[in-house]
Design a protein around this motif. Sequence first.
Motif, mmCIF file in Angstrom:
data_model
loop_
_atom_site.group_PDB
_atom_site.id
_atom_site.type_symbol
_atom_site.label_atom_id
_atom_site.label_comp_id
_atom_site.label_asym_id
_atom_site.label_seq_id
_atom_site.Cartn_x
_atom_site.Cartn_y
_atom_site.Cartn_z
ATOM 1 N N HIS A 89 11.119 -5.676 16.854
ATOM 2 C CA HIS A 89 10.758 -4.337 17.324
ATOM 3 C C HIS A 89 11.439 -3.276 16.486
ATOM 4 N N ARG A 90 10.664 -2.296 16.049
ATOM 5 C CA ARG A 90 11.279 -1.143 15.411
ATOM 6 C C ARG A 90 11.877 -0.270 16.518
ATOM 7 N N VAL A 91 13.164 0.007 16.421
ATOM 8 C CA VAL A 91 13.830 0.870 17.415
ATOM 9 C C VAL A 91 14.470 2.025 16.662
ATOM 10 N N LEU A 92 14.216 3.249 17.116
ATOM 11 C CA LEU A 92 14.692 4.407 16.356
ATOM 12 C C LEU A 92 16.211 4.478 16.338
ATOM 13 N N HIS A 93 16.826 4.480 17.525
ATOM 14 C CA HIS A 93 18.240 4.842 17.584
ATOM 15 C C HIS A 93 19.096 3.752 18.204
ATOM 16 N N GLY A 94 20.079 3.297 17.471
ATOM 17 C CA GLY A 94 21.045 2.350 18.023
ATOM 18 C C GLY A 94 22.399 3.007 18.198
ATOM 19 N N THR A 141 10.963 -16.410 24.320
ATOM 20 C CA THR A 141 10.554 -15.952 22.982
ATOM 21 C C THR A 141 11.536 -14.866 22.546
ATOM 22 N N PRO A 142 12.266 -15.081 21.427
ATOM 23 C CA PRO A 142 13.278 -14.082 21.057
ATOM 24 C C PRO A 142 12.656 -12.739 20.681
ATOM 25 N N GLN A 143 13.308 -11.684 21.154
ATOM 26 C CA GLN A 143 12.930 -10.320 20.777
ATOM 27 C C GLN A 143 14.085 -9.773 19.942
ATOM 28 N N VAL A 144 13.771 -9.173 18.825
ATOM 29 C CA VAL A 144 14.830 -8.640 17.953
ATOM 30 C C VAL A 144 14.649 -7.127 17.819
ATOM 31 N N ALA A 145 15.751 -6.388 17.947
ATOM 32 C CA ALA A 145 15.697 -4.934 17.751
ATOM 33 C C ALA A 145 16.176 -4.609 16.344
ATOM 34 N N VAL A 146 15.331 -3.901 15.588
ATOM 35 C CA VAL A 146 15.681 -3.488 14.223
ATOM 36 C C VAL A 146 15.768 -1.959 14.238
ATOM 37 N N PHE A 147 16.995 -1.465 14.102
ATOM 38 C CA PHE A 147 17.248 -0.035 14.307
ATOM 39 C C PHE A 147 17.087 0.767 13.009
#
Length: 396
Positions: A89-94, A141-147
Motif C-alpha cells: 500500500h502506498r501510504v503518504l505519511h508515516g 495475506t501480508p499487507q505492507v505499508a510503503v510510506f
Amino acid sequence: MKILVINCGSSSCKFQLFDMDTGVVLAKGNADRIGIDGKLSYKSSKGADLEKDVELPNHKVAVKLVLSQLTDPETGVISDVSEISAVGHRVLHGGKFYSESVVVNDDVKRVIRECFPLGPLHNPANLTGIEACESVLPAGTPQVAVFDTAFHMTMPPKAYTYALPYEISEKYSIRRYGFHGTSHRYVSKRAAEFLGISTEGLKMVTCHLGNGSSFAAVKDGKCVDTSMGLTPLAGICMGTRTGDIDPAIVPFIMQREGLSPEEIDTLLNKKSGVLGVSGVSSDFRDLAKAASEGNERAQLALDMFSYQGSKIVGSYAAAMGGVDVIVFTAGIGENTDTIRDAIIKPLEFMGAKIDPAKNNGTRCEAVISADDSKVKIVVIPTNEELAIAQETMALI
Ligand code: ADP
C-alpha cells in the motif's frame, strides 16, 4: 509470486498486479469516484481494456470489485485471490516513526491514524484501503505499508528542524518530512546500478519533477536533505503550488483579501505555482507552447522553475560538499529536455555539463552529461508502483 499494489486516494483506488517472477504488470486500473457515482477502468496484459459504471459507495466495495475483476473468468488474470502473495500500500505519511516500509500490524495502523493531521487528505484513505484489503483477502495475506516520507527519515536534525519555538514544533510534530520518498529511493538506487557504481561515498541529487516536484540530496544512498517540508507545498514552485515563499505573505494576503485558513490553503496549493504566475496552465507542455508564441508570463513561469531548480541543486552541493550524480525523473524530468538543460546550465561552474546530442529528445534511461562533465547527469524513469511491489516482496 504475485503482488498487488494499492494506492487509495480519498475517492479512488488505483491498483496494479505484478508478476514478480517475470516483472510483468498483469493488470492495472482504477476504481474511481468512490462515494460519488463509481467508475472502474481496467487493463490487462492479455489485452482487456474496459471502463464501466459501477456502484462504489465506499473503499471496501471498491477493493472487493478490484479483486473480482482480477479473478473474472473472461477478463481476469488470476483464478483465485489466494494467488496474491501480498499487498503493498502506498501510504503518504508515516510521521517520524518509519524510515523503511513495514508489514502492517495494529501498531502500524495506529501510527497511520496518528498521522491523519499531517496528511488529512491521504492517510485516512490509505488506512481505509488497508482495512478493506484485510477484510476481503484470505486471512494472513501480508499487507505492507510503503510510506512517501520514509526515505527522508535519515535527514539530520539541522536539515529537518524549522526555526520555530521548539516546544510548538514538538507539540504538533512540525518538522521537514519530505515526500516522493519511494521515487527518490528507487531512482537513486537505480541510477547507481545503471552507472555501475556503488552508493558508498556517492553524492547524488535526485530531481523528481512532475505536477508536484521535489529534490533530494542523497549521500551514501541515504537522504540528507529534501525540498518538500511538513507538507508537499514546500520547495520549488510547482504546477499549482507556490513552493517556498516568504511566510509573512500568508497573513498579509489573508488580512487584505479576508481569506479563511481553508481559502488561503486553496490559493497556495491549487491556484499558485506556474499556473498562478502564467495564468495559462499548470502543464509544462502548454507553458512551452504559450512561451514559444510570445506569452511572457508563461516564459517567466518556466524561467522561475528552472532558476529555483538550479538553486536547490546548488544548495545540495553545499550540503554534501559536492555532487557526483544528478538524476532527473517524473513527467517533466523524464520528458522535457529544455528544462533539464535550463536547470543544469548555471551549474557548469561546478563541472556539471549536459551533452545536447544526448539530452535532446531523450525520454528513457540514459546518461545525458557530456563526456568531460565532472558530474554524471542521468534520466531515470520513476516507477513508484514497481518500487512498492519490490519493497513488499523484500519484506515478506
Ligand atoms: P504527477 O505529479 O501528477 O504524477 P507527472 O509526473 O505525470 O505528475 O508530471 C506531470 C507534468 O509532466 C506535466 O507538467 C506535463 O507537462 C509533464 N509531462 C508529462 N508527460 C510529458 C510528455 N510526454 N512530454 C512533455 N511533458 C510531459
